[in-house]
Design a protein around this motif. Structure first.
Motif, PDB file in Angstrom:
ATOM      1  N   TYR A 172      20.442 -19.191  38.160  1.00  0.00           N
ATOM      2  CA  TYR A 172      19.322 -19.162  37.216  1.00  0.00           C
ATOM      3  C   TYR A 172      19.765 -19.900  35.953  1.00  0.00           C
ATOM      4  N   ALA A 173      18.851 -20.621  35.313  1.00  0.00           N
ATOM      5  CA  ALA A 173      19.165 -21.278  34.045  1.00  0.00           C
ATOM      6  C   ALA A 173      17.913 -21.376  33.197  1.00  0.00           C
ATOM      7  N   GLY A 174      18.107 -21.290  31.885  1.00  0.00           N
ATOM      8  CA  GLY A 174      16.991 -21.456  30.966  1.00  0.00           C
ATOM      9  C   GLY A 174      16.089 -20.245  30.915  1.00  0.00           C
ATOM     10  N   ASP A 175      14.790 -20.486  30.804  1.00  0.00           N
ATOM     11  CA  ASP A 175      13.804 -19.440  30.554  1.00  0.00           C
ATOM     12  C   ASP A 175      13.912 -18.284  31.545  1.00  0.00           C
ATOM     13  N   CYS A 176      14.084 -18.566  32.822  1.00  0.00           N
ATOM     14  CA  CYS A 176      14.123 -17.509  33.835  1.00  0.00           C
ATOM     15  C   CYS A 176      15.368 -16.638  33.731  1.00  0.00           C
ATOM     16  N   ASN A 177      16.371 -17.097  32.994  1.00  0.00           N
ATOM     17  CA  ASN A 177      17.612 -16.338  32.841  1.00  0.00           C
ATOM     18  C   ASN A 177      17.669 -15.578  31.527  1.00  0.00           C
ATOM     19  N   ALA A 178      16.629 -15.679  30.709  1.00  0.00           N
ATOM     20  CA  ALA A 178      16.627 -15.077  29.378  1.00  0.00           C
ATOM     21  C   ALA A 178      16.049 -13.665  29.440  1.00  0.00           C
ATOM     22  N   GLY A 179      16.829 -12.689  28.988  1.00  0.00           N
ATOM     23  CA  GLY A 179      16.358 -11.312  28.999  1.00  0.00           C
ATOM     24  C   GLY A 179      16.165 -10.817  30.417  1.00  0.00           C
ATOM     25  N   SER A 180      14.986 -10.272  30.712  1.00  0.00           N
ATOM     26  CA  SER A 180      14.729  -9.740  32.052  1.00  0.00           C
ATOM     27  C   SER A 180      14.681 -10.869  33.068  1.00  0.00           C
ATOM     28  N   LYS A 181      15.187 -10.606  34.254  1.00  0.00           N
ATOM     29  CA  LYS A 181      15.346 -11.648  35.264  1.00  0.00           C
ATOM     30  C   LYS A 181      14.190 -11.650  36.266  1.00  0.00           C
ATOM     31  N   THR A 182      13.721 -12.841  36.550  1.00  0.00           N
ATOM     32  CA  THR A 182      12.645 -13.037  37.512  1.00  0.00           C
ATOM     33  C   THR A 182      13.120 -12.680  38.922  1.00  0.00           C
ATOM     34  N   ILE A 183      12.254 -12.002  39.692  1.00  0.00           N
ATOM     35  CA  ILE A 183      12.610 -11.660  41.069  1.00  0.00           C
ATOM     36  C   ILE A 183      11.655 -12.274  42.083  1.00  0.00           C
ATOM     37  N   ALA A 184      10.656 -13.009  41.609  1.00  0.00           N
ATOM     38  CA  ALA A 184       9.735 -13.701  42.512  1.00  0.00           C
ATOM     39  C   ALA A 184       9.099 -14.853  41.751  1.00  0.00           C
ATOM     40  N   ILE A 185       8.682 -15.865  42.484  1.00  0.00           N
ATOM     41  CA  ILE A 185       8.136 -17.082  41.890  1.00  0.00           C
ATOM     42  C   ILE A 185       6.793 -17.379  42.535  1.00  0.00           C
ATOM     43  N   ASN A 186       5.820 -17.750  41.726  1.00  0.00           N
ATOM     44  CA  ASN A 186       4.519 -18.191  42.231  1.00  0.00           C
ATOM     45  C   ASN A 186       4.149 -19.465  41.484  1.00  0.00           C
ATOM     46  N   ALA A 246      -1.270 -12.325  44.616  1.00  0.00           N
ATOM     47  CA  ALA A 246      -2.468 -12.006  43.821  1.00  0.00           C
ATOM     48  C   ALA A 246      -2.740 -13.028  42.733  1.00  0.00           C
ATOM     49  N   HIS A 247      -1.706 -13.732  42.271  1.00  0.00           N
ATOM     50  CA  HIS A 247      -1.947 -14.770  41.266  1.00  0.00           C
ATOM     51  C   HIS A 247      -2.895 -15.849  41.802  1.00  0.00           C
ATOM     52  N   GLY A 248      -2.885 -16.063  43.100  1.00  0.00           N
ATOM     53  CA  GLY A 248      -3.727 -17.096  43.695  1.00  0.00           C
ATOM     54  C   GLY A 248      -5.105 -16.618  44.090  1.00  0.00           C
ATOM     55  N   LEU A 249      -5.409 -15.356  43.827  1.00  0.00           N
ATOM     56  CA  LEU A 249      -6.708 -14.790  44.178  1.00  0.00           C
ATOM     57  C   LEU A 249      -7.498 -14.470  42.910  1.00  0.00           C
ATOM     58  N   PHE A 261     -14.148 -18.218  44.410  1.00  0.00           N
ATOM     59  CA  PHE A 261     -12.968 -19.081  44.534  1.00  0.00           C
ATOM     60  C   PHE A 261     -12.379 -18.940  45.934  1.00  0.00           C
ATOM     61  N   VAL A 262     -12.081 -20.084  46.554  1.00  0.00           N
ATOM     62  CA  VAL A 262     -11.498 -20.082  47.893  1.00  0.00           C
ATOM     63  C   VAL A 262     -10.034 -20.511  47.786  1.00  0.00           C
ATOM     64  N   PRO A 263      -9.105 -19.605  48.022  1.00  0.00           N
ATOM     65  CA  PRO A 263      -7.684 -19.967  47.902  1.00  0.00           C
ATOM     66  C   PRO A 263      -7.255 -20.909  49.002  1.00  0.00           C
ATOM     67  N   GLY A 264      -6.364 -21.837  48.654  1.00  0.00           N
ATOM     68  CA  GLY A 264      -5.845 -22.768  49.659  1.00  0.00           C
ATOM     69  C   GLY A 264      -4.989 -22.061  50.686  1.00  0.00           C
ATOM     70  N   THR A 265      -5.065 -22.528  51.923  1.00  0.00           N
ATOM     71  CA  THR A 265      -4.285 -21.900  52.996  1.00  0.00           C
ATOM     72  C   THR A 265      -3.079 -22.744  53.391  1.00  0.00           C
ATOM     73  N   SER A 266      -2.814 -23.808  52.615  1.00  0.00           N
ATOM     74  CA  SER A 266      -1.560 -24.520  52.839  1.00  0.00           C
ATOM     75  C   SER A 266      -0.460 -23.941  51.964  1.00  0.00           C
ATOM     76  N   SER A 267      -0.806 -22.853  51.251  1.00  0.00           N
ATOM     77  CA  SER A 267       0.221 -22.117  50.508  1.00  0.00           C
ATOM     78  C   SER A 267       1.295 -21.648  51.479  1.00  0.00           C
ATOM     79  N   ASP A 268       2.482 -21.417  50.952  1.00  0.00           N
ATOM     80  CA  ASP A 268       3.466 -20.762  51.808  1.00  0.00           C
ATOM     81  C   ASP A 268       4.048 -19.552  51.097  1.00  0.00           C
ATOM     82  N   LEU A 269       4.485 -18.631  51.910  1.00  0.00           N
ATOM     83  CA  LEU A 269       4.995 -17.340  51.460  1.00  0.00           C
ATOM     84  C   LEU A 269       6.343 -17.172  52.133  1.00  0.00           C
ATOM     85  N   ASN A 270       7.412 -17.324  51.356  1.00  0.00           N
ATOM     86  CA  ASN A 270       8.740 -17.354  51.953  1.00  0.00           C
ATOM     87  C   ASN A 270       9.730 -16.513  51.161  1.00  0.00           C
ATOM     88  N   VAL A 271      10.843 -16.247  51.793  1.00  0.00           N
ATOM     89  CA  VAL A 271      11.897 -15.422  51.204  1.00  0.00           C
ATOM     90  C   VAL A 271      13.133 -16.290  50.981  1.00  0.00           C
TER      91      VAL A 271
END
Length: 536
Positions: free
Chosen positions: A294-308, A369-372, A278-288
């Motif tokens: 937060y609302a809905g699923d991402c706010n339920a219970g444990s809180k998400t700290i990164a998104i992919n 790593a999700h993209g690899l 598998f060749v990962p795309g290089t038009s991906s971006d990695l930003n801060v």
């Protein structure tokens, strides 16, 4: 819409009437509420926004509140039932969990009168069986954007999200259309309009592409039915959620070099060559970013700290993914939870390796790593997701955990990540496993963390010293990282569902010594997670 949790009360709880909490229950629930440290969610980046940006953000917040209500419908039903509970602690804990089931305690009910949480939440009829689902012939049943209901004759039927949730979606679309008229950023405008079309058609591909192309907006919104964690029946149906985000341009600039390195990182993976095609795309971006809502699923219970995202493999093949590190949320979790856990469990001489910067890099490369790895099986079993079925998410999260640490260590060797050592990365990672294992077995992330913790322990990456604290063997840990990564990738590449199922059943468990560690952490009043005070 008929909220089927009413049926659950009749069937599972013998038509029990909801009772007021006893004094002991009130105390217990107040303790549970206090396990979520309150964090004011704000950002200094707000100071740099234009008046038009602020108008757009206000519209985003209105859309987010509506999205929150949609998730309540999906995961529980009528939110007012929880708002009417007798004690403040019960109401607070129900709001944290979006219902009467504790998301960090295997979804066990904490309100009298409620039975077990339905494995299919509100995506399916409560009385559906796996056999009935398998026999149902409508191909739309496998769409992430349909619910299953019963017709007048009691037979299954599919209803598209656009119809099931039409009234709320119309309101969200109006907010996004108005925001598109105000914003001066063409990429954001295009994405918002494409997203509106997606809400109205349940076709998200074009809007995902538009979001991938939105490279230069300093404000962002992630909104829609995205993750499938709440569907424990089939891991198919997606839950509505919303993040409102501000881009940290300075920190983001520091991460740009890693995007071009993704194909080379893929080639470095510790597994056979045939699993690296598998060749990962290089038009991906990695930003801060800083999150401000937060609302809905991402706010339920444990809180998400990164998104992919996006999750769509078609988009990933063409555009890669966007990986968004939520800096203010990461910093809050490290300071309030991970660092105190590490100081309690890691032997004193190694505590110096507990570093906020290491936590940031581990989280960042978890998302990378999700993209690899491997997306299609090598033996004709179709995609990894298809082959691993209800194990797919647990093993994908396990892959991201260990490959993230593998890449951080490799990049430190290459002098591409400054200011931290491999010892910092490994020590912080192991303390982070204990932090995450406290989320419980109901979470795919929690199962993945437990498998990793047990693999590290069983293979000598760490032992206990005479005081019972963890002593990490860093040389051995590096070997274990490679071996665990290879096992996971091999399981995915061969689509070995039977092995995946049996392995997680044996190893996604909390061993007795870890239970004692968690009890010690809890007795010291260290929060399990955070909850937000939205000050904006």
């Amino acid at each position: 819409m008929i909220h089927s949790h009413r049926l659950l009360l009749t069937v599972a709880a013998g038509a029990a009437v909801l009772s007021s909490c006893s004094d002991n229950e009130k105390i217990d629930l107040q303790q549970k509420v206090s396990e979520y440290a309150v964090v004011e969610l704000n950002s200094p980046l707000m100071e740099n926004l234009s008046d038009k940006d602020r108008q757009v953000l206000n519209l985003f917040r209105t859309a987010a509140v509506i999205t929150d209500g949609l998730f309540w419908q999906q995961t529980f039903g009528d939110k007012s039932e929880m708002e009417a509970l007798g004690s403040q602690a019960a109401r607070d804990y129900a709001m944290i969990n979006y219902g009467p089931w504790d998301r960090l305690d295997n979804n066990s009910p904490f309100i009298s009168g409620y039975g077990a949480k339905p494995s299919g939440a509100n995506y399916y009829p409560q009385d559906i069986t796996p056999e009935e689902f398998a026999a149902f012939s409508d191909p739309a049943k496998n769409s992430p954007y349909t619910v299953l209901r019963r017709d007048e004759s009691g037979n299954l039927k599919c209803v598209w999200y656009r119809d099931e949730y039409r009234e709320s979606l119309d309101k969200i679309c109006r907010c996004l259309e108005e925001a598109a008229m105000i914003t001066e950023n063409e990429g954001l405008k295009n994405y918002l309009l494409k997203r509106v079309q997606a809400f109205r058609t349940d076709e998200y591909y074009e809007s995902d592409l538009a979001w991938m192309d939105m490279k230069d907006s300093n404000i962002d919104i992630v909104i829609g039915p995205i993750e499938n964690y709440d569907d424990k029946l089939n891991e198919l149906k997606t839950s509505y959620e919303c993040f409102i985000l501000l881009k940290d341009e300075e920190r983001s600039a520091e991460l740009t070099k890693y995007v071009s390195m993704l194909p080379d990182l893929q080639k470095m993976l510790p597994c056979p060559e045939e699993y690296k095609t598998f060749v990962p795309g290089t038009s991906s971006d990695l930003n801060v970013y800083d999150a401000i809502y937060y609302a809905g699923d991402c706010n339920a219970g444990s809180k998400t700290i990164a998104i992919n995202l996006p999750n769509d493999d078609r988009v990933q093949a063409v555009k890669g993914t966007r990986r968004l590190q939520l800096h203010n949320s990461i910093t809050a979790k490290f300071g309030k939870i991970l660092l105190p856990i590490g100081r309690l469990l890691i032997e004193p001489d190694q505590q110096k390796h507990l570093r906020s910067e290491a936590f940031f890099w581990n989280v960042t490369f978890h998302e990378v790593a999700h993209g690899l790895g491997v997306k299609e099986t090598v033996n004709g079993k179709g995609s990894v997701d298809e082959a691993l079925k209800d194990e797919k998410t647990t093993w994908e999260e396990a892959k991201a955990d260990i490959l993230g640490l593998f890449m951080v260590c490799r990049l430190i060797d290459m002098q591409e990540i400054p200011l931290i050592s491999k010892e910092d990365a490994i020590t912080t990672f192991i303390a982070g496993l204990v932090r995450s294992v406290r989320f419980g077995a109901a979470s795919s992330h929690g199962k993945a963390n437990m498998m990793c913790y047990n693999y590290f322990k069983d293979n000598g990456a760490f032992t206990r010293n005479k005081s019972g604290q963890y002593h990490i063997d860093y040389d051995k840990a590096l070997e274990v990282i490679d071996d665990w990564a290879n096992l996971i990738i091999t399981t995915q590449a061969t689509g070995n569902y039977d092995f995946a199922k049996s392995y997680s059943a044996r190893h996604a468990i909390v061993p007795e010594p870890l239970s004692a560690d968690i009890a010690s952490v809890n007795s010291h009043g260290i929060p399990r997670d955070i909850r937000f005070d939205f000050v904006w």
